[in-house]
Design an enzyme around this catalytic site. Sequence first.
Site, mmCIF file in Angstrom:
data_model
loop_
_atom_site.group_PDB
_atom_site.id
_atom_site.type_symbol
_atom_site.label_atom_id
_atom_site.label_comp_id
_atom_site.label_asym_id
_atom_site.label_seq_id
_atom_site.Cartn_x
_atom_site.Cartn_y
_atom_site.Cartn_z
ATOM 1 N N SER A 124 0.821 -1.170 -0.180
ATOM 2 C CA SER A 124 -0.048 -0.058 -0.101
ATOM 3 C C SER A 124 1.000 1.312 0.001
ATOM 4 O O SER A 124 1.876 1.413 0.529
ATOM 5 C CB SER A 124 -0.735 -0.067 1.582
ATOM 6 O OG SER A 124 -1.360 1.138 1.490
ATOM 7 N N GLU A 126 0.274 3.715 1.787
ATOM 8 C CA GLU A 126 0.287 3.934 3.026
ATOM 9 C C GLU A 126 1.619 3.815 3.956
ATOM 10 O O GLU A 126 2.033 4.286 4.867
ATOM 11 C CB GLU A 126 -0.863 3.483 4.038
ATOM 12 C CG GLU A 126 -2.193 3.989 3.550
ATOM 13 C CD GLU A 126 -2.581 5.269 3.932
ATOM 14 O OE1 GLU A 126 -1.877 5.738 4.937
ATOM 15 O OE2 GLU A 126 -3.412 5.888 3.405
ATOM 16 N N TYR A 148 -1.922 0.637 10.211
ATOM 17 C CA TYR A 148 -2.028 -0.135 8.834
ATOM 18 C C TYR A 148 -0.811 0.006 8.202
ATOM 19 O O TYR A 148 -0.415 -0.925 7.741
ATOM 20 C CB TYR A 148 -3.234 0.670 8.095
ATOM 21 C CG TYR A 148 -3.615 0.084 6.924
ATOM 22 C CD1 TYR A 148 -3.764 -1.087 6.569
ATOM 23 C CD2 TYR A 148 -2.878 0.808 5.709
ATOM 24 C CE1 TYR A 148 -4.092 -1.558 5.300
ATOM 25 C CE2 TYR A 148 -3.197 0.378 4.408
ATOM 26 C CZ TYR A 148 -3.520 -0.616 4.109
ATOM 27 O OH TYR A 148 -3.672 -1.367 2.649
#
Length: 320
Positions: A124, A126, A148
Amino acid sequence: MPRALITGITGQDGSYLSEQLLAQGWEIHALVRKARQDNERFVDARVITHFGDLNDFVGLERVVSDVEPNYVFNLGGISSVATSWDKPAATGLISGVAVVALLDASLRLQVRTGKDVRFVQASSSEIFGNARAAPQDEKTPVKPISPYGVAKAYAHDGVRIYRAKGLHASSCILYNHESPRRPQTFVTRKITMGAAEIVAGVSGRLMLGSLDVKRDWGWAPDYVDALIRASQASEPDDYVIATGISHSVRDFVEAAFVAVGITDWEPFVGVDQRFVRPADVQEMRGDARKALRVLGWKPTIGFTEVVSRMARHDLALLGK
Ligand code: NAP
């Protein structure tokens, strides 16, 4: 016939991935937590399901050993930043440590059988946190700012480590991608359903968090295609998968309301501080030129069409 083991098949991406691979004649096995009633998450009858949970590492090893897949696609896990703030340790376990358990099981299978096992991780954007520069690429420092992101970063490094040990393991660093199969717990689908409900007279107002946050939004089936391409590449590697264009949540709201026939959307939308996330990444924008160069991948659907497809789908769900 190639045999794949997919985790997360009941999710948005898992559903598209299994459809694409089945259409290409692959044998599909899936790790599934429980029977799903929700027909939006329907698992095709040709998929061979194995009940299990990513937090059960012994069970994971058993499924990999029993199925003997040629390919493992790891799409399962806690996929929302917001949920990760509610369940930080579980996120670390399921979206981080479990990936290493799955990588290890895959390498053991490869050593035991002498046959190549290829692994693709749904990583991701992120992992980059509030990156200093935009767009981000495969060399951008990994510096997550949410549970996350930390879990995904652990998994991302795990992939690199197992690649060095001889596993064909690739990480696709996915930027946000959407579709009508996105759950309504995500802001994008909340917006398209909210706009549809206002048109249908079911609701009068849509309450959101920050409208200024910017994301690089693509079309989910395109991103699944990138995972397949990564699995077919001669060498394993990391790839940023993104459109290269970012839009604000405000842009998303406007596109959704326009798609359902409302141009003057502002009276219908309010900001509620309870929906503003702690330490949110302000802007994500990816540079997917490596994926284009090596995998021949590029997005096929632009932002306005993605939002419009979701909004029209939600209107149809409401019978409009
Ligand atoms: P999703 O719709 O939320 O699906 C998540 C899947 O993981 C579901 O099938 C869920 O199963 C499964 N799962 C959750 N906890 C599990 C556990 N403990 N054991 C086994 N399975 C479990 O996610 P998605 O949008 O398809 O995303 C797929 C992957 O891409 C995720 O890893 C996500 O982090 C990553 N990713 C997505 C995006 C995006 O924009 N969509 C962007 C970057 C990265 P249940 O049905 O049982 O809940």
